[in-house]
Design a protein around this motif. Structure first.
Motif, PDB file in Angstrom:
ATOM      1  N   ALA A  59       0.836  -1.208   0.000  1.00 24.07           N
ATOM      2  CA  ALA A  59       0.000   0.000   0.000  1.00 24.07           C
ATOM      3  C   ALA A  59       0.868   1.255   0.000  1.00 24.07           C
ATOM      4  N   GLY A  60       1.962   1.227   0.759  1.00 22.11           N
ATOM      5  CA  GLY A  60       2.873   2.368   0.785  1.00 22.11           C
ATOM      6  C   GLY A  60       3.507   2.616  -0.560  1.00 22.11           C
ATOM      7  N   ASP A  61       3.835   1.534  -1.244  1.00 18.44           N
ATOM      8  CA  ASP A  61       4.420   1.649  -2.571  1.00 18.44           C
ATOM      9  C   ASP A  61       3.445   2.305  -3.543  1.00 18.44           C
ATOM     10  N   ARG A  62       2.192   1.915  -3.460  1.00 14.32           N
ATOM     11  CA  ARG A  62       1.175   2.509  -4.339  1.00 14.32           C
ATOM     12  C   ARG A  62       1.014   4.005  -4.062  1.00 14.32           C
ATOM     13  N   LEU A  63       1.038   4.356  -2.770  1.00 15.07           N
ATOM     14  CA  LEU A  63       0.887   5.769  -2.412  1.00 15.07           C
ATOM     15  C   LEU A  63       2.070   6.589  -2.914  1.00 15.07           C
ATOM     16  N   LEU A  64       3.266   6.061  -2.763  1.00 13.61           N
ATOM     17  CA  LEU A  64       4.449   6.763  -3.280  1.00 13.61           C
ATOM     18  C   LEU A  64       4.378   6.922  -4.791  1.00 13.61           C
ATOM     19  N   GLU A  65       3.934   5.875  -5.456  1.00  9.43           N
ATOM     20  CA  GLU A  65       3.832   5.934  -6.914  1.00  9.43           C
ATOM     21  C   GLU A  65       2.847   7.004  -7.343  1.00  9.43           C
ATOM     22  N   ARG A  66       1.756   7.142  -6.591  1.00 17.93           N
ATOM     23  CA  ARG A  66       0.748   8.162  -6.894  1.00 17.93           C
ATOM     24  C   ARG A  66       1.356   9.564  -6.839  1.00 17.93           C
ATOM     25  N   HIS A  67       2.354   9.728  -5.984  1.00 19.80           N
ATOM     26  CA  HIS A  67       2.974  11.046  -5.812  1.00 19.80           C
ATOM     27  C   HIS A  67       4.387  11.110  -6.398  1.00 19.80           C
ATOM     28  N   GLN A  68       4.624  10.298  -7.415  1.00 18.19           N
ATOM     29  CA  GLN A  68       5.902  10.291  -8.125  1.00 18.19           C
ATOM     30  C   GLN A  68       7.103  10.177  -7.184  1.00 18.19           C
ATOM     31  N   GLY A  69       6.929   9.376  -6.115  1.00 17.76           N
ATOM     32  CA  GLY A  69       8.026   9.109  -5.203  1.00 17.76           C
ATOM     33  C   GLY A  69       8.290  10.202  -4.174  1.00 17.76           C
ATOM     34  N   ASN A  70       7.419  11.185  -4.089  1.00 19.35           N
ATOM     35  CA  ASN A  70       7.625  12.288  -3.140  1.00 19.35           C
ATOM     36  C   ASN A  70       7.063  11.896  -1.774  1.00 19.35           C
ATOM     37  N   LEU A  71       7.945  11.654  -0.817  1.00 17.25           N
ATOM     38  CA  LEU A  71       7.530  11.187   0.503  1.00 17.25           C
ATOM     39  C   LEU A  71       6.672  12.209   1.228  1.00 17.25           C
ATOM     40  N   ARG A  72       7.058  13.462   1.179  1.00 21.06           N
ATOM     41  CA  ARG A  72       6.302  14.484   1.903  1.00 21.06           C
ATOM     42  C   ARG A  72       4.874  14.588   1.371  1.00 21.06           C
ATOM     43  N   ALA A  73       4.737  14.547   0.043  1.00 25.38           N
ATOM     44  CA  ALA A  73       3.399  14.608  -0.558  1.00 25.38           C
ATOM     45  C   ALA A  73       2.591  13.364  -0.201  1.00 25.38           C
ATOM     46  N   ALA A  74       3.245  12.207  -0.186  1.00 31.06           N
ATOM     47  CA  ALA A  74       2.560  10.962   0.160  1.00 31.06           C
ATOM     48  C   ALA A  74       2.062  10.993   1.605  1.00 31.06           C
ATOM     49  N   LEU A  75       2.878  11.516   2.510  1.00 26.80           N
ATOM     50  CA  LEU A  75       2.484  11.609   3.912  1.00 26.80           C
ATOM     51  C   LEU A  75       1.286  12.544   4.096  1.00 26.80           C
ATOM     52  N   GLN A  76       1.279  13.634   3.344  1.00 26.21           N
ATOM     53  CA  GLN A  76       0.158  14.587   3.441  1.00 26.21           C
ATOM     54  C   GLN A  76      -1.134  13.981   2.923  1.00 26.21           C
ATOM     55  N   ASP A  77      -1.010  13.014   2.027  1.00 24.21           N
ATOM     56  CA  ASP A  77      -2.174  12.422   1.390  1.00 24.21           C
ATOM     57  C   ASP A  77      -2.635  11.131   2.072  1.00 24.21           C
TER      58      ASP A  77
END
Length: 305
Positions: free
Chosen positions: A283-301
């Motif tokens: 699931a974390g991998d999918r979220l990172l992929e959604r945000h082009q690998g941007n951790l900060r954006a993934a955490l906010q989402d």
């Protein structure tokens, strides 16, 4: 393009009045003179700050769209480009094809002088064609004196193919024109050893490439804060760095950090997301992929999952 016999007026070929008695200096005086002259590299970088920032933004956008970053040069300039490109995979876990160095003479020129090959403009153009450079790519031509035919040929061929072009040189624009989208001039002045551009010019060029590649990778989401969260865990040193990053940012023990790193497939960025969000690796991998690998954006989402 200027003829060889007309290079004497170039800033990088001029005589440095501060080192006219270089062969008469003591070793300590020589070191002090180098230190004094090298201060000019910082000033040169500062004066090129706007162009460097523009280069970062253009290159980052190209890579976001699936493009590649190429450094092209001959001699010292080419070796510096190859070095910077080679450092990107272990530092930022980039695929080898994302950032590439092209040097006149190929791999042999990395360890053996091949300066005669820099005069072949057609070879620079051929290198661009060989790599099928296109409108998504960025080509950085590096030439301290600004006149290297190999680099000019590469820049011209890249422009014809629609690529974004960036030039890095150490001479004023009025001395040599380079037709690139971004023209970075690092004016470090005459060298202590006249014409030896592996000195101040080389140092300033290395600094500029450090800024360019790191800036691009920051924009690509390869960094969290000032941490190397996309580090490739390929040896003991890098594994230790990965564990220290996890420990510092999560307050986990070393053993806990080690288990987390293993669960993430040795991906620090994913490990951090898993720890902070409670997601599993998939699931974390999918979220990172959604945000082009941007951790900060993934955490906010993460709350939207």
């Amino acid at each position: 393009m200027e003829k060889l016999e007309e290079r004497g007026h170039l800033l990088t070929e001029q005589i440095n009045p501060n080192s006219r008695n270089l062969d008469g200096l003591t070793s300590l005086e020589l070191v002090d003179l180098f230190n004094q002259e090298d201060a000019q590299t910082l000033a040169a970088i500062a004066k090129a700050r706007t162009e460097l920032a523009e280069a970062i933004d253009l290159a980052a956008e190209s890579l976001r769209r699936g493009g590649r970053l190429f450094y092209v040069g001959a001699g010292t300039s080419g070796r510096l480009g190859v070095l910077d490109a080679a450092e990107c995979p272990p530092t930022f876990c980039t695929p080898p094809e994302m950032v590439q160095g092209i040097i006149a003479g190929g791999a042999t020129a990395l360890v053996r002088s091949s300066e005669d090959l820099e005069d072949r403009k057609e070879d620079g153009a051929a290198a661009i064609a060989e790599r099928r450079i296109n409108e998504l790519d960025v080509v950085v031509g590096i030439t301290a004196g600004g006149t290297t035919p190999f680099v000019h040929g590469a820049i011209e061929a890249a422009k014809q193919r629609g690529a974004t072009t960036i030039a890095i040189s150490c001479v004023p624009a009025e001395q040599v024109a380079i037709h690139a989208d971004v023209d970075i001039r690092l004016l470090t002045g005459p060298e202590i050893l006249a014409g030896s551009t592996r000195l101040k010019a080389g140092t300033a060029t290395k600094m500029a490439l450090n800024i360019l590649s790191t800036g691009v990778m920051v924009r690509q989401g390869k960094v969290y804060g000032n941490r190397m969260v996309d580090v490739a865990v390929t040896n003991r040193k890098l594994r230790d760095r990965a564990l220290r990053i996890l420990q510092d940012l999560t307050q986990l023990s070393r053993q806990e950090a080690d288990r987390l790193l293993e669960r993430s497939g040795k991906r620090v960025k994913l490990a951090l997301l898993m720890h902070w969000s409670g997601l599993d690796a998939e699931a974390g991998d999918r979220l990172l992929e959604r945000h082009q690998g941007n951790l900060r954006a993934a955490l906010q989402d993460r709350t939207q999952l």
